[in-house]
Structure formats: structure tokens, C-alpha cells
Design a protein around this motif. Structure first.
Motif: not given
Ligand SMILES: [Zn+2]
Ligand SMILES: [Zn+2]
Length: 140
Positions: A45-66
Motif C-alpha cells: 500500500y505504501r509503495a502504491l501511494k508513492l507510485l501514485k504521487v509520482e504519477g507512475k500509476i493511477q488509482e480507481r476507487v469503486t463505489p464500494e470503496g475498493e
């Protein structure tokens, strides 16, 4: 502002970039363990957050919060979704309704755009039919 990635962060980025579809943190965690890597879910999770902040990956949150993660696609490779609020189904749109003009405008606001999302919420065809039927049922 790009920081040097750790080995775990690089591995996660490579796993995500190798995929044509979105993936979850749990799935990435599982895949890394399958290859014999000792890594905790919290580290993923920490690595994903950093990659997101660096603009290397994107996150999609579903209506269920996943959360689902994917590589930052070329414009033509990302998807917008029609989300049914009743059954939770997501239907990807084939087209991107966001024009380059809007993205260009964002850049003029001194905002560095990594990616965009656009989600629609409502009832799918099946759930509309169900809703119609139950209305008839209640009326009788
Ligand atoms: Zn539905
Ligand atoms: Zn788009």
C-alpha cells in the motif's frame, strides 16, 4: 521531483505495467509472494501511494470503496465507467469524453495533469427493469 524507487516499488511498478487490466493491492501482494518475495501488505500500500504521487500509476476507487491500480495509459487505453448504484456493475466506455482542450487548460493553471477519471453513476438496464417491475407490483 522524481525520487529513486526502492526495489519493492520498482517490482510493483513493473507488475502493474505488465498488465493490460487493473489490479488490486491484494492481488499484487499475492503475486509478489508467489515469486518468493517477502513483503507485507502495508508495504504494498505504501509503495502504491508513492507510485501514485509520482504519477507512475493511477488509482480507481469503486463505489464500494475498493481501489484498483493500473499503469498511466496512453489516452486511448484508459476507460471511463458507467457504474450501477444498485448492483455494483461497472460498464467501461469505449471512448474518452475529455478533450485535449480541457487537459491543456488544466496545464495553464500550473497544474501538472497525470491522468483524469470520469465516472457516471445510475441504474443499469437490468436494474431499471427490476425497478419498473417492482413499481407495478407495489401499485397492484
Ligand atoms: Zn444494476
Ligand atoms: Zn478519459
Amino acid at each position: 521531483m522524481s525520487k529513486k524507487l526502492t526495489k519493492n516499488q520498482r517490482t510493483i511498478l513493473q507488475l502493474i505495467e505488465a498488465k493490460e487490466t487493473e489490479t488490486s493491492a491484494q492481488n499484487l501482494h499475492f503475486e509478489m509472494q508467489q515469486t518468493g518475495l517477502k513483503i507485507g501488505l502495508a508495504t504494498v500500500y505504501r509503495a502504491l501511494k508513492l507510485l501514485k504521487v509520482e504519477g507512475k500509476i493511477q488509482e480507481r476507487v469503486t463505489p464500494e470503496g475498493e481501489s484498483f491500480y493500473s499503469k498511466i495509459g496512453m489516452a486511448e487505453h484508459h476507460h471511463h465507467h458507467l457504474n450501477c448504484v444498485n448492483c455494483g456493475q461497472s460498464y467501461p466506455l469505449d471512448v474518452c469524453p475529455i478533450s485535449q482542450k480541457i487537459t491543456d487548460w488544466c496545464q495553464t493553471q500550473k497544474f501538472k495533469v497525470y491522468y483524469h477519471t470520469l465516472e457516471f453513476f445510475g441504474l443499469c438496464a437490468d436494474c431499471q427493469t427490476q425497478a419498473d417491475n417492482s413499481e407495478c407490483f407495489n401499485a397492484n
